[in-house]
Write a protein that holds these residues in place. Structure first.
Motif: not given
Length: 408
Positions: A282-310
């Motif tokens: 399902g397109q909506d479910d795939v988009l949601a899966r990518h959004q969740t994985a991307g947000l989890a990676m972003l929040r994890g990076i930030q919690a490690l004290g690293l700075t995201p770009f852009g």
């Protein structure tokens, strides 16, 4: 002379990525002749599937045999004649690629740029269109070199107002970020499989509007010397590439089945399975899966004290840029992740070379265990280089994102 063996890498860079197992299985299918009814039926089915992937009614939706760059080249060299004006808004490495391919077609290429890490406002693009009056607007939707996602939803209407053909490459973004060919009035879009679609590089799905198709076909039918407001070159100039001649390829995929090349059957099977995987989940479910994985990676990076770009408001869901901290050897981190943990993350190009890592969460790898394993391993490698961070914070932050999704 030994059997092919590769290490069991987890590809968490900007692409390519690990394929869906079902795609690899489909690509092991035995071949039939290119005009066997079973083969042509699968070609027709693949066209129908990719109309759904692209969210379009375009009849001319099929595959270009070659990597995603083959799709870009087919679109541009087939529609551009010498002297045609092209506008290329550049916000990363792949905008330069579009400009170079258009230049090789002897187009009159005009570019506008924003700093890497930013995207264009529609007004900036409209102003350039009014000033330049191009035949084609060529722009990337998602540029993995900067991790930015260019909004496209307003550009189609602008292009229609000024009678401009609207082409975009969505290789890095399709499947993980919304893409609406018809709703956004996109005239031509090309993609590859090796990002969020979860396949290997080697096939380039394309979809073209009737407007774009007419612009391609008129090169085969009008007499040389006819000019209009968009062109400074002679009409009817022959498409310089045989392999990438879209008019000929349309006839090959169409009811005529006019021989142009021998279809890359194994890539067809893989491309079909990429579309089936997306649409069956399902397109909506795939988009949601990518959004969740991307947000989890972003929040994890930030919690490690690293700075995201852009500009994070315009970040692709499926890849994040991460500044390499002072005192940390960025290439040693990538080396250790690869050789100690079998995880690949990306470096970058141009003005960002040596300044950021790029970490992807795409396709088969846009899943919780891949995100957590990458964050945990990155923490370990950074700690070995003396970088101080709260223990386990990255994994905890990512798990909190997934827990929030489950509760929601």
């Amino acid at each position: 002379m030994q059997p092919l063996t590769l290490p069991p890498r987890l590809l968490m860079g900007p692409g390519p990525i690990n394929c869906y197992p079902r795609v690899l299985q489909a690509m092991a299918t035995q071949l039939v002749g290119q005009y066997d009814p079973a083969m042509t039926d699968y070609m027709n089915e693949t066209m129908a599937l990719y109309r759904r992937v692209f969210n379009t009614q375009n009849q001319q939706t099929f595959l270009i045999d070659g990597t995603s760059r083959a799709g870009i080249e087919a679109a541009l060299v087939s529609v551009l004649e010498p002297g045609d004006k092209v506008l290329v808004p550049i916000f990363g490495r792949f905008g330069y690629l579009l400009a170079e391919i258009a230049e090789r077609a002897d187009a009159d290429v005009h570019t506008i740029e924003v700093p890497w890490g930013e995207v264009f406002a529609p007004e900036q693009i409209e102003e350039a269109i009014k000033r330049i009056r191009p035949k084609v607007l060529a722009i990337v939707q998602g540029d993995t070199s900067t991790t930015m996602l260019q909004p496209l939803d307003a550009l189609g209407a602008i292009c229609r107002e000024y009678d401009v053909l609207f082409y975009t490459d969505a290789t890095a973004s399709i499947g993980g970020n919304p893409f609406e060919t018809d709703k956004w009035q996109v005239d031509a879009v090309t993609v590859g499989l090796q990002k969020c679609l979860g396949g290997p590089s080697g096939s380039a799905p394309i979809s073209m509007s009737d407007r774009f198709v007419q612009a391609v076909r008129r090169r085969h039918h009008v007499e040389a010397g006819i000019r209009d407001s968009h062109h400074t070159g002679a009409k009817g100039a022959r498409i310089r590439s045989n392999y990438f001649d879209l008019a000929m390829i349309m006839d090959y995929w169409g009811d005529e089945r006019l021989n142009h090349h021998t279809e890359a059957a194994t890539m067809l099977f893989g491309s079909r399975e990429c579309a089936v995987a997306l649409l069956s989940e399902g397109q909506d479910d795939v988009l949601a899966r990518h959004q969740t994985a991307g947000l989890a990676m972003l929040r994890g990076i930030q919690a490690l004290g690293l700075t995201p770009f852009g500009d994070l408001k315009h970040k692709m869901s499926n890849v994040v840029g991460v500044y390499i901290p002072d005192g940390v050897d960025g290439e040693q981190v990538r080396h250790d992740l690869l050789h100690l943990f079998n995880i690949e993350i990306g470096t970058s190009f141009g003005p960002l070379k040596g300044k950021i890592w790029r970490i992807g969460t795409m396709g088969y790898n846009a899943r919780q265990d891949a995100v957590l394993h990458t964050l945990q391993s990155l923490e370990t490698v950074l700690r070995r280089q003396g970088f101080s961070m709260p223990a386990g914070a990255g994994v905890d932050a990512a798990m909190a994102v997934y827990a929030g999704q489950a509760q929601g």
